[in-house]
Design an enzyme around this catalytic site. Structure first.
Site, PDB file in Angstrom:
ATOM      1  N   ARG A  54       0.817  -1.218   0.000  1.00 49.55           N
ATOM      2  CA  ARG A  54       0.000   0.000   0.000  1.00 49.55           C
ATOM      3  C   ARG A  54       0.845   1.259   0.000  1.00 49.55           C
ATOM      4  O   ARG A  54       0.584   2.188  -0.763  1.00 49.55           O
ATOM      5  CB  ARG A  54      -0.933   0.040   1.210  1.00 49.55           C
ATOM      6  CG  ARG A  54      -2.284  -0.552   0.954  1.00 49.55           C
ATOM      7  CD  ARG A  54      -2.975  -0.777   2.262  1.00 49.55           C
ATOM      8  NE  ARG A  54      -2.057  -1.397   3.200  1.00 49.55           N
ATOM      9  CZ  ARG A  54      -1.777  -2.685   3.193  1.00 49.55           C
ATOM     10  NH1 ARG A  54      -2.376  -3.472   2.347  1.00 49.55           N
ATOM     11  NH2 ARG A  54      -0.915  -3.191   4.052  1.00 49.55           N
ATOM     12  N   THR A  55       1.872   1.302   0.835  1.00 51.19           N
ATOM     13  CA  THR A  55       2.685   2.514   0.917  1.00 51.19           C
ATOM     14  C   THR A  55       3.368   2.782  -0.418  1.00 51.19           C
ATOM     15  O   THR A  55       3.361   3.898  -0.935  1.00 51.19           O
ATOM     16  CB  THR A  55       3.742   2.386   2.044  1.00 51.19           C
ATOM     17  OG1 THR A  55       3.069   1.993   3.230  1.00 51.19           O
ATOM     18  CG2 THR A  55       4.462   3.675   2.281  1.00 51.19           C
ATOM     19  N   LYS A  82      25.040  -6.990  -2.885  1.00 53.74           N
ATOM     20  CA  LYS A  82      26.495  -7.076  -3.098  1.00 53.74           C
ATOM     21  C   LYS A  82      27.245  -6.507  -1.897  1.00 53.74           C
ATOM     22  O   LYS A  82      28.460  -6.374  -1.922  1.00 53.74           O
ATOM     23  CB  LYS A  82      26.879  -6.300  -4.365  1.00 53.74           C
ATOM     24  CG  LYS A  82      26.249  -6.843  -5.623  1.00 53.74           C
ATOM     25  CD  LYS A  82      26.576  -5.930  -6.806  1.00 53.74           C
ATOM     26  CE  LYS A  82      25.684  -6.261  -7.989  1.00 53.74           C
ATOM     27  NZ  LYS A  82      25.539  -5.131  -8.895  1.00 53.74           N
ATOM     28  N   ARG A 103      11.759   2.803   2.692  1.00 53.91           N
ATOM     29  CA  ARG A 103      11.215   1.779   3.592  1.00 53.91           C
ATOM     30  C   ARG A 103      12.350   0.820   3.885  1.00 53.91           C
ATOM     31  O   ARG A 103      13.006   0.340   2.952  1.00 53.91           O
ATOM     32  CB  ARG A 103      10.079   1.040   2.888  1.00 53.91           C
ATOM     33  CG  ARG A 103       9.525  -0.113   3.681  1.00 53.91           C
ATOM     34  CD  ARG A 103       8.250   0.315   4.321  1.00 53.91           C
ATOM     35  NE  ARG A 103       7.629  -0.725   5.077  1.00 53.91           N
ATOM     36  CZ  ARG A 103       6.400  -0.622   5.546  1.00 53.91           C
ATOM     37  NH1 ARG A 103       5.693   0.451   5.313  1.00 53.91           N
ATOM     38  NH2 ARG A 103       5.876  -1.567   6.263  1.00 53.91           N
ATOM     39  N   HIS A 131       6.322   5.601  10.915  1.00 52.73           N
ATOM     40  CA  HIS A 131       5.644   5.572   9.638  1.00 52.73           C
ATOM     41  C   HIS A 131       4.794   6.849   9.613  1.00 52.73           C
ATOM     42  O   HIS A 131       3.572   6.788   9.687  1.00 52.73           O
ATOM     43  CB  HIS A 131       4.799   4.293   9.566  1.00 52.73           C
ATOM     44  CG  HIS A 131       4.348   3.942   8.195  1.00 52.73           C
ATOM     45  ND1 HIS A 131       4.594   4.767   7.107  1.00 52.73           N
ATOM     46  CD2 HIS A 131       3.674   2.870   7.718  1.00 52.73           C
ATOM     47  CE1 HIS A 131       4.078   4.180   6.040  1.00 52.73           C
ATOM     48  NE2 HIS A 131       3.519   3.050   6.378  1.00 52.73           N
TER      49      HIS A 131
END
Lengths: 300, 158
Positions: A54-55, A82, A103, A131
């Protein structure tokens, strides 16, 4: 006027900042479907090191509604595999984009990124941490569908680990909300947060407060918090919102949930006049459009 | 009866030049050394006195640390306030106290205390030092993950 360069935690925002963003979101509402090209030729980098449908989708949608474009990166595709540090990734991406939504599974990742980056960082969720855009869209939903000042609200669920609830409680306190914290034993909100709230009461049973609130904010009770699965089932059942629980509530009660829900709200509740969680998810668009326009100087 | 002369002789001899940290909360002398990054490889002469009788400190005991030929600067010593809020720092030149300061709790401390939250970015391989806001002498908040330390700060010293 909004002077902050980054949006990392609600703790960085004043009440004036929050009101500025919510007012801006209101002005964005007509464009949440129609679009407005104020960020043409601007690029938003979506750095999602852990999945969040959703975000990510709503930021992508918000940026495109503003006429801009997005670059997406997930941890599977990135140089992190890496061994590249997040700090290096940020320094590289700031050359490719005009703002970054981050995120990351580590708490505090967005704060560190904001210390390094020359372009705005928006915290799209850091582990179990902050958030802020979720909190802003929660506040916008409350303002739109109920009222913000002197609100009677109950927060229900895992209030110990669920930091969405922590940020929301902190923000609601700015608006003098009367907050009831409804949580099973052992999952109540930490004392150091409760102590900062002006009007708060702690209860274990939702029936004690549900008739006295304007907003019921439901959060998920996470299975992994319970060492004993039978104890989880007992608690989860007792916190399930059904039509029976909603008998004799205030006429204008609204029910919110950050989604995804599992079993916390019975599907039949969706059909009641109280349910607002899907509308709440939609409000993520105007709120995120507002934030992007503010941080990238795309005024409407 | 101990002769006055002997009684007045210091347990640890006075130093010619350097710093004396006095009125350290008893039991915290070694933590003070840790904060000042004084380890077994330090070249300076360091004297430590523990559980010395004190009229000023609770339980009538204090610790003292003397570091020869090193004048501590406020930024170094203020961190000590975290574990010994009543400590005083005396700067000594040619056996004379030329400066006497109390420790002042800093607003932010960097790379002194480790965040207890193992999932905090400051506990990762990223190029970042731990950073805490000092809310009061008993409470710190991580600037990254906002975890609160409200007891036994000494246990988290880096």
């Amino acid at each position: 006027m909004f002077k902050k360069k980054h949006v990392v935690s609600m703790r960085d925002l004043t009440r004036d900042d929050v009101e500025f963003i919510l007012d801006y979101a209101e002005r964005m509402m007509p464009y949440a479907k129609a679009g407005v090209r104020v960020l043409e030729n601007r690029i938003l980098a979506l750095l999602f090191f852990e999945p969040s449908t959703r975000t990510q989708l709503s930021f992508d949608s918000a940026m495109k509604r503003l006429g801009g474009s997005t670059l997406s990166l997930t941890s599977e595709e990135s140089s992190v595999l890496k061994g590249e540090t997040l700090a290096d990734t940020i320094k590289v991406v700031e050359g490719y984009a005009d703002a970054i939504v981050l995120r990351h599974p580590k708490e505090g990742a967005a704060r560190m990124a904001s210390e390094i980056s020359r372009i705005p960082i928006i915290n799209g969720g850091d582990g179990a941490g902050h958030h802020p855009t979720q909190t802003l869209l929660d506040l916008y939903t409350i303002k739109k569908e109920s009222h913000l000042d002197n609100l009677d609200i109950a927060l229900l669920g895992d209030l110990k680990y669920g930091r969405t609830a922590h940020s929301l409680a902190y923000a609601l306190n700015m608006f003098n909300a009367n907050i009831a914290l409804v949580a099973p034993e052992g999952l109540q909100m930490p004392k150091h947060i409760v102590d900062t709230l002006n009007s708060v009461r702690l209860v274990e049973d939702v029936d004690e407060v549900i008739r006295d609130v304007d907003v019921l904010y439901v959060t998920r009770i996470q299975k992994e918090r319970f060492p004993d699965p039978t104890e989880y089932l007992r608690v989860a059942k007792s916190y399930r919102l059904t039509l029976r629980v909603l008998e004799r509530v205030r006429e204008n009660l609204i029910i919110m949930h950050p989604l995804p829900r599992v079993d916390e709200i019975a599907p039949e509740v969706d059909q009641t006049k109280h349910a607002r969680y899907f509308k709440q998810a939609f409000y993520g668009i105007p709120v995120r459009m507002a934030l992007l326009a503010i941080l990238m100087n795309g005024s409407i | 009866m101990i002769p006055k002369k002997v009684k007045e002789e210091l347990r640890v001899r006075s130093i010619r030049n350097g710093s004396v940290i006095d009125h350290i909360t008893a039991g915290n002398a070694l933590n003070v050394l840790k904060i000042l990054d004084i380890t077994g490889t330090t070249k300076a002469i360091v004297s430590v006195a523990m559980n010395v009788p004190s009229k000023r400190l609770p339980f009538g005991r204090k610790d003292i640390v003397k570091i020869e030929d090193r004048e501590l600067i406020p930024a170094e010593v203020d961190k000590i306030a975290l574990i010994a809020p009543q400590a005083t720092i005396n700067i000594i030149r040619d056996y004379e106290v030329v400066q006497k300061n109390s420790v002042v709790l800093p607003n932010v401390i960097t790379h002194v205390v480790r965040c207890p939250n193992l999932n905090c970015i400051s506990n990762s391989t990223e190029p970042v030092y731990s950073k805490f806001s000092v809310l009061n002498s008993f409470m710190l908040r991580c600037n990254y993950c906002e975890t609160i330390i409200d007891s036994d700060i000494a246990a988290y010293l880096i």
